[in-house]
Design a protein around this motif. Structure first.
Motif, PDB file in Angstrom:
ATOM      1  N   LYS A  50      -1.224  69.077  15.930  1.00  0.00           N
ATOM      2  CA  LYS A  50      -0.449  67.844  15.757  1.00  0.00           C
ATOM      3  C   LYS A  50      -0.544  67.329  14.325  1.00  0.00           C
ATOM      4  N   LEU A  51      -1.755  67.400  13.756  1.00  0.00           N
ATOM      5  CA  LEU A  51      -1.955  66.957  12.377  1.00  0.00           C
ATOM      6  C   LEU A  51      -1.156  67.830  11.412  1.00  0.00           C
ATOM      7  N   THR A  52      -1.054  69.122  11.708  1.00  0.00           N
ATOM      8  CA  THR A  52      -0.264  70.020  10.869  1.00  0.00           C
ATOM      9  C   THR A  52       1.202  69.610  10.876  1.00  0.00           C
ATOM     10  N   TRP A  53       1.715  69.277  12.062  1.00  0.00           N
ATOM     11  CA  TRP A  53       3.097  68.832  12.152  1.00  0.00           C
ATOM     12  C   TRP A  53       3.317  67.529  11.380  1.00  0.00           C
ATOM     13  N   ILE A  54       2.398  66.591  11.505  1.00  0.00           N
ATOM     14  CA  ILE A  54       2.534  65.300  10.811  1.00  0.00           C
ATOM     15  C   ILE A  54       2.508  65.503   9.297  1.00  0.00           C
ATOM     16  N   LEU A  55       1.549  66.308   8.826  1.00  0.00           N
ATOM     17  CA  LEU A  55       1.473  66.572   7.386  1.00  0.00           C
ATOM     18  C   LEU A  55       2.688  67.349   6.893  1.00  0.00           C
ATOM     19  N   GLY A  56       3.179  68.268   7.705  1.00  0.00           N
ATOM     20  CA  GLY A  56       4.365  69.036   7.325  1.00  0.00           C
ATOM     21  C   GLY A  56       5.596  68.159   7.203  1.00  0.00           C
ATOM     22  N   VAL A  57       5.777  67.247   8.149  1.00  0.00           N
ATOM     23  CA  VAL A  57       6.915  66.320   8.085  1.00  0.00           C
ATOM     24  C   VAL A  57       6.772  65.394   6.878  1.00  0.00           C
ATOM     25  N   GLY A  58       5.548  64.911   6.628  1.00  0.00           N
ATOM     26  CA  GLY A  58       5.328  64.068   5.453  1.00  0.00           C
ATOM     27  C   GLY A  58       5.602  64.814   4.162  1.00  0.00           C
ATOM     28  N   PHE A  59       5.207  66.082   4.101  1.00  0.00           N
ATOM     29  CA  PHE A  59       5.466  66.910   2.924  1.00  0.00           C
ATOM     30  C   PHE A  59       6.964  67.086   2.712  1.00  0.00           C
ATOM     31  N   LEU A  60       7.692  67.322   3.792  1.00  0.00           N
ATOM     32  CA  LEU A  60       9.137  67.478   3.701  1.00  0.00           C
ATOM     33  C   LEU A  60       9.808  66.187   3.235  1.00  0.00           C
ATOM     34  N   ILE A  61       9.366  65.054   3.749  1.00  0.00           N
ATOM     35  CA  ILE A  61       9.951  63.761   3.361  1.00  0.00           C
ATOM     36  C   ILE A  61       9.692  63.471   1.884  1.00  0.00           C
ATOM     37  N   THR A  62       8.461  63.719   1.417  1.00  0.00           N
ATOM     38  CA  THR A  62       8.188  63.469  -0.001  1.00  0.00           C
ATOM     39  C   THR A  62       8.943  64.452  -0.895  1.00  0.00           C
ATOM     40  N   SER A  63       9.170  65.669  -0.425  1.00  0.00           N
ATOM     41  CA  SER A  63       9.961  66.634  -1.203  1.00  0.00           C
ATOM     42  C   SER A  63      11.390  66.139  -1.369  1.00  0.00           C
ATOM     43  N   ILE A  64      11.983  65.676  -0.285  1.00  0.00           N
ATOM     44  CA  ILE A  64      13.358  65.160  -0.352  1.00  0.00           C
ATOM     45  C   ILE A  64      13.414  63.905  -1.205  1.00  0.00           C
ATOM     46  N   THR A  65      12.410  63.032  -1.082  1.00  0.00           N
ATOM     47  CA  THR A  65      12.373  61.809  -1.877  1.00  0.00           C
ATOM     48  C   THR A  65      12.285  62.131  -3.369  1.00  0.00           C
ATOM     49  N   LEU A  66      11.439  63.074  -3.737  1.00  0.00           N
ATOM     50  CA  LEU A  66      11.334  63.468  -5.150  1.00  0.00           C
ATOM     51  C   LEU A  66      12.639  64.065  -5.657  1.00  0.00           C
ATOM     52  N   THR A  67      13.312  64.826  -4.817  1.00  0.00           N
ATOM     53  CA  THR A  67      14.594  65.400  -5.216  1.00  0.00           C
ATOM     54  C   THR A  67      15.624  64.312  -5.462  1.00  0.00           C
ATOM     55  N   ILE A  68      15.664  63.311  -4.613  1.00  0.00           N
ATOM     56  CA  ILE A  68      16.612  62.206  -4.767  1.00  0.00           C
ATOM     57  C   ILE A  68      16.296  61.404  -6.024  1.00  0.00           C
ATOM     58  N   ILE A  69      15.013  61.127  -6.272  1.00  0.00           N
ATOM     59  CA  ILE A  69      14.626  60.345  -7.458  1.00  0.00           C
ATOM     60  C   ILE A  69      15.018  61.082  -8.732  1.00  0.00           C
ATOM     61  N   VAL A  70      14.741  62.364  -8.798  1.00  0.00           N
ATOM     62  CA  VAL A  70      15.073  63.133 -10.001  1.00  0.00           C
ATOM     63  C   VAL A  70      16.581  63.238 -10.171  1.00  0.00           C
ATOM     64  N   ALA A  71      17.321  63.376  -9.081  1.00  0.00           N
ATOM     65  CA  ALA A  71      18.782  63.457  -9.168  1.00  0.00           C
ATOM     66  C   ALA A  71      19.369  62.147  -9.679  1.00  0.00           C
ATOM     67  N   GLN A  72      18.799  61.019  -9.284  1.00  0.00           N
ATOM     68  CA  GLN A  72      19.295  59.731  -9.762  1.00  0.00           C
ATOM     69  C   GLN A  72      18.974  59.519 -11.229  1.00  0.00           C
ATOM     70  N   GLN A  73      17.819  59.995 -11.666  1.00  0.00           N
ATOM     71  CA  GLN A  73      17.441  59.815 -13.073  1.00  0.00           C
ATOM     72  C   GLN A  73      18.279  60.676 -13.997  1.00  0.00           C
ATOM     73  N   SER A  74      18.711  61.816 -13.523  1.00  0.00           N
ATOM     74  CA  SER A  74      19.469  62.706 -14.394  1.00  0.00           C
ATOM     75  C   SER A  74      20.965  62.646 -14.135  1.00  0.00           C
ATOM     76  N   ALA A  75      21.428  61.613 -13.451  1.00  0.00           N
ATOM     77  CA  ALA A  75      22.849  61.494 -13.154  1.00  0.00           C
ATOM     78  C   ALA A  75      23.645  61.350 -14.452  1.00  0.00           C
ATOM     79  N   GLY A  76      24.660  62.171 -14.591  1.00  0.00           N
ATOM     80  CA  GLY A  76      25.515  62.109 -15.771  1.00  0.00           C
ATOM     81  C   GLY A  76      24.981  62.872 -16.961  1.00  0.00           C
ATOM     82  N   ALA A  77      23.765  63.348 -16.896  1.00  0.00           N
ATOM     83  CA  ALA A  77      23.207  64.103 -18.007  1.00  0.00           C
ATOM     84  C   ALA A  77      23.339  65.583 -17.719  1.00  0.00           C
ATOM     85  N   SER A  78      23.564  66.324 -18.764  1.00  0.00           N
ATOM     86  CA  SER A  78      23.702  67.761 -18.635  1.00  0.00           C
ATOM     87  C   SER A  78      22.782  68.444 -19.628  1.00  0.00           C
ATOM     88  N   VAL A  79      22.384  69.632 -19.311  1.00  0.00           N
ATOM     89  CA  VAL A  79      21.552  70.400 -20.229  1.00  0.00           C
ATOM     90  C   VAL A  79      22.342  70.692 -21.502  1.00  0.00           C
TER      91      VAL A  79
END
Length: 120
Positions: A50-79
């Protein structure tokens, strides 16, 4: 905000690794050797499971959150916007009468000779 989520993400990753390593090996790959009985191929859920499932879901949520934060910071910018034309430090003038194949080695630090020999 990004640093806080990143630290939580790293803590979840380390905790997930530790919990998975603490679990008992059931033998057999892909859950084939579970001791859940003859009828059911699924074993009873343990606290570590059960703890593995909880940590796995938390890991997935923080991964998506980090992706959203980085996408918002780099909006409109290009390499490509960051690229600039760096001036050439040493360039040879284009001429058809330049000797080809005289010296194919790269110039050294001692070499102060011009790129194209002076016309006599």
């Amino acid at each position: 905000m990004e640093n806080v989520v990143l630290i939580i993400h790293l803590i979840l990753a380390l905790a997930l690794i530790a919990v998975v390593l603490m679990q008992r090996s059931e033998g057999g790959g892909l859950g084939m050797g579970g001791g859940g009985g003859a009828v059911s191929g699924r074993s009873a859920a343990t606290a570590l499971g059960k703890l593995t499932w909880i940590l796995g879901v938390g890991f997935l949520i923080t991964s998506i959150t980090l992706t959203i934060i980085v996408a918002q910071q780099s909006a409109g910018a290009s390499v490509l916007d960051r690229l600039t034309d760096a001036p050439a430090t040493r360039s040879a003038p284009a001429s058809d009468d330049a000797p080809l194949g005289d010296n194919l080695l790269p110039p050294t630090a001692d070499d102060n000779a011009p790129l194209v020999p002076a016309a006599d």
